[in-house]
Design an enzyme around this catalytic site. Structure first.
Site, short mmCIF file in Angstrom:
data_model
loop_
_atom_site.label_atom_id
_atom_site.label_comp_id
_atom_site.label_asym_id
_atom_site.label_seq_id
_atom_site.Cartn_x
_atom_site.Cartn_y
_atom_site.Cartn_z
N ASP A 472 0.83 -1.21 0.00
CA ASP A 472 0.00 0.00 0.00
C ASP A 472 0.86 1.25 0.00
O ASP A 472 2.06 1.21 0.31
CB ASP A 472 -0.90 -0.02 1.25
CG ASP A 472 -2.22 0.68 1.03
OD1 ASP A 472 -2.31 1.49 0.10
OD2 ASP A 472 -3.16 0.43 1.80
N ASP A 542 -10.78 1.97 -2.94
CA ASP A 542 -11.25 1.81 -1.57
C ASP A 542 -12.76 1.83 -1.51
O ASP A 542 -13.35 1.51 -0.47
CB ASP A 542 -10.72 2.95 -0.69
CG ASP A 542 -9.35 2.62 -0.14
OD1 ASP A 542 -8.87 1.51 -0.38
OD2 ASP A 542 -8.75 3.49 0.52
#
Ligand code: GLA
Length: 722
Positions: A472, A542
């Site tokens: 990430d 997301d």
């Protein structure tokens, strides 16, 4: 095939042609790119108009005002966007590149320290054209690779200092392309966090139209892609000239329509965020650009990119591999992770047929928020008394693989690493560094920081407990300055950061090639071909809301094949939007891509656990052919999103029609299949009937109008007689 005849080069594979001419033994001129032609006899000559209020050059008295330079530079009368600019140590910025030589060979070499497409000897041929400016001490080598069976040209540049003094590179674009004066539209993609990859289309007009990222990564805001298309372009027709950058940092993609209506398009590192000092004998390579031509509309373009990236970009070992169906812990427990909770999820996951259990953020945090311990990568033993090994072991014991979340590039203020090395972050001395999500970014350009990250991540991989990493990166770059660089060279930081990231990824992936990495950056904020060279899939967004996902997944799938995009079934009501949707519709939208789950299985009722088990079972059958199938977008009105995947041999097809809201205008909507064999008959599983491929494509199926919003209809076809 690359032909050199007289003073021109013709790159062709029958499908496309790219023609470059050398004029007056000096100027490199773009003559043509597009649909393949058999040979070129100097048609469409460069106009030698003597234009008023401009300059004259060469034997033909060429005016540079509209001269189709293959690799343009300024200083002599071409005032349009430039592809290269340098600045000598005395401040002079001047270039006059003259053709010197060329080289043609099979295959293609890798770029130094940068990701690039693979092109083996039997698949492609490369042309190198060398140009020099002896006064400036500059040698530029232009690279063109053409695949034998794909409508693709790969481009990049090598710049060499052949003088005796240093100079600065202020700008070096990865490609420049001239197009004739015609009506054109531009297509690009814009977005935001949780709303990535929206298609934007507008008519090209006089002046410069550009998109860019200055955030240090390719960003969710604009994608490093730009295309010029004929105005009649839709999913199945129209001419498209598309460029895509194999790079994960700041970029600029632009097109300029000049005073005469001619077009120049370019893509490369953003020059405003870049400078590079080149010492004598030193070399600089630009990232690679992928140039695609099709006259088959957006689906034609997608199919070229999909095949190229699936076969020639992602790590070789994953090309033909199914991706495991995963359960990710994030939306189930966020940072509030305990061994007990994980074990309970794992038990249900294993029962449902999940193949990979992913422990997301939280496993190293002091508390249950995202503001501590970032960068230390030490397990919190209060939360997980047996450490990561024990969690992994539990997953393995239940027959699942195990994956772990990292955000390697970041460091938190409340961490041991920052306490020990406050100077390791990107910062400008004298200024308070800028926090983003309670984090700073490590200066990846520095060797010792690269070593630290490689060591720490490999320490988790060395025992073979971990089969997957979610990599990430949750903030944009700010304070872009490396302590180790001096003077104007501090302007090299952004590019050096990206090079450092590639080095780290390359070291880890060469030591542990079997570990699957999923790229992520607050969702799809760094979803680009550069990252896909190292990671075989990317977290798409997301935002897991099914309605929004149809849009986001549609956008990215114009460029990337579904197998490279993580798509999860999450909870209802959705955590990001609060919208409710059925489990079945969430699954249908996710299963067309790389299926995963991200919800608390304990909060799902018994019937739904059973439904999930059935979903996964069905998905596992279809993924074998869908992973290399041809993905189609279907033209539709605003209320629908329609996709279909046809198997490579055209024997199978799965189509999905998603209706956003029930409305009475939709009662006559028809779905037309694409890509079937018109001469074959197909069995439609949903009604048990047989239809001809020609019938399904020409007449199509009526879309049932159920009385509900967010409805998905799925049809599966199989060739009769299989
Ligand atoms: C990012 C990712 C999410 C999740 C969180 C964890 O936002 O995109 O999927 O991993 O970080 O902090």
């Amino acid at each position: 095939m690359i032909l050199k005849q007289g003073n021109y080069f013709h790159l062709t594979n029958g499908q496309i042609s790219y023609i470059i001419e050398v004029i007056d033994e000096h100027y490199l001129v773009h003559r043509y790119f597009g649909k393949g032609i058999r040979r070129w006899n100097d048609s469409g000559k460069v106009a030698y108009y003597k234009r008023s209020y401009n300059t004259e050059h060469g034997m033909g008295n060429i005016s540079f005002d509209d001269f189709p330079f293959e690799f343009p530079y300024q200083g002599h009368g071409d005032y349009r966007i430039e592809a290269i600019s340098i600045e000598q140590s005395d401040g002079i910025s001047m270039l006059d590149l003259s053709y010197v030589n060329y080289k043609i060979y099979k295959g293609k070499d890798n770029l130094n320290g940068l990701p690039s497409l693979r092109a083996e000897k039997e698949h492609a041929e490369t042309l190198e054209i060398i140009c020099e400016d002896q006064v400036a001490g500059v040698r530029v080598t232009l690279y063109y690779t053409i695949y034998h069976d794909q409508n693709v040209i790969l481009r990049h540049q090598k710049l060499e200092n052949i003088g005796t003094d240093y100079f600065y590179i202020n700008n070096i674009q990865s490609m420049s392309l001239e197009l004739p004066s015609m009506n054109w539209d531009c297509i690009s993609f814009y977005g935001a966090h949780a709303a990535e990859a929206n298609l934007s289309r507008f008519p090209l007009h006089h002046g410069i139209q550009r998109i860019e990222s200055r955030r240090g990564s390719s960003s969710p805001n604009y994608h490093p892609f730009f295309s010029i298309v004929s105005p009649d372009t839709n999913v199945s027709q129209g001419e498209i000239y598309a460029m895509h950058l194999v790079y994960s940092g700041n970029f600029l993609a632009q097109a300029e329509m000049d005073q005469f209506g001619c077009v120049r398009m370019q893509i490369g590192i953003h020059p405003d965020e870049f400078i590079w000092k080149l010492d004598p004998k030193a070399v600089f390579e630009s990232p690679e650009a992928v140039l695609v031509y099709t006259d088959q509309g957006l689906n034609g373009m997608s199919h070229i990119f999909h095949r190229l990236y699936r076969e020639h970009l992602i790590p070789k070992q994953f090309v033909n591999q199914n991706r495991p169906v995963l359960l990710n812990s994030w939306e189930a427990m966020y940072c509030d992770v305990t061994m007990d909770k994980l074990e309970r999820q794992m038990k249900l996951a294993a029962k449902a047929g999940i193949e990979l259990f992913v422990l997301d953020d939280g496993w190293f945090r002091e508390g249950n928020t995202t503001d501590t311990s970032m960068g230390d990568w030490e397990c919190n033993y209060e939360k997980l008394p047996g450490g990561i090994r024990q969690v992994a072991q539990k997953a393995h014991d239940m027959g699942m693989q195990f994956g772990l979340w990292f955000e390697p590039e970041a460091v938190g203020k409340r961490s041991k690493l920052y306490e020990k090395h406050p100077d390791w972050i990107l910062h400008v001395s004298g200024y308070e560094p800028t926090e983003g999500r309670h984090e700073y970014l490590l200066d990846l350009s520095r060797q010792e920081i690269q070593d630290y990250l490689v060591d720490i991540i490999c320490s988790y991989l060395k025992d073979g407990d971990i089969q997957y990493i979610k990599w990430d990166m949750n903030r944009p770059l700010t304070d872009v300055c490396s302590e180790r660089l001096n003077g104007r060279q501090k302007g090299e930081t952004a590019h050096r950061y990206v090079l450092g990231l590639y080095k780290i990824l390359s070291r880890i992936t060469s030591e542990y090639p079997e570990v699957l990495i999923e790229g992520c950056s607050s969702g799809g904020a760094r979803f680009d071909p550069g990252m896909l060279y190292y990671v075989a899939q990317n977290w798409t967004s997301d935002n897991t809301d099914v309605l929004d996902r149809t849009c986001i997944q549609s956008g990215f799938s114009y460029l990337y094949p579904p197998i490279l995009m993580g798509a999860h079934v999450s909870a209802s009501p959705n955590h990001q939007t609060g919208r409710e949707s059925s489990l079945s519709v969430r699954y249908q939208v996710a299963r067309q891509f790389n299926l995963g789950y991200e919800l608390n299985l304990e909060c799902v009722d018994k019937n739904e656990v059973e439904e999930i088990r059935n979903q996964i079972e069905a998905y596992k059958v279809d993924r074998n052919w869908m992973k290399e199938g041809q993905f189609y977008h279907h033209d539709t009105n605003q209320n629908y999103v329609m996709w279909s995947t046809v198997s490579k041999n055209q024997e199978k097809c799965m189509a999905m029609v998603f209706r956003k809201r029930h409305d009475f205008f939709s009662s006559h909507e028809i779905f037309h299949f694409l890509g079937l064999n018109p001469h074959w008959d197909y069995y439609l599983e949903q009604d048990g009937k047989i239809y001809g491929g020609d019938e399904l494509m020409r007449i199509g199926l009526s879309i049932p109008l159920e009385k509900r919003d967010q409805d998905a209809t799925v049809w599966t076809l199989q060739k009769v007689g299989l």
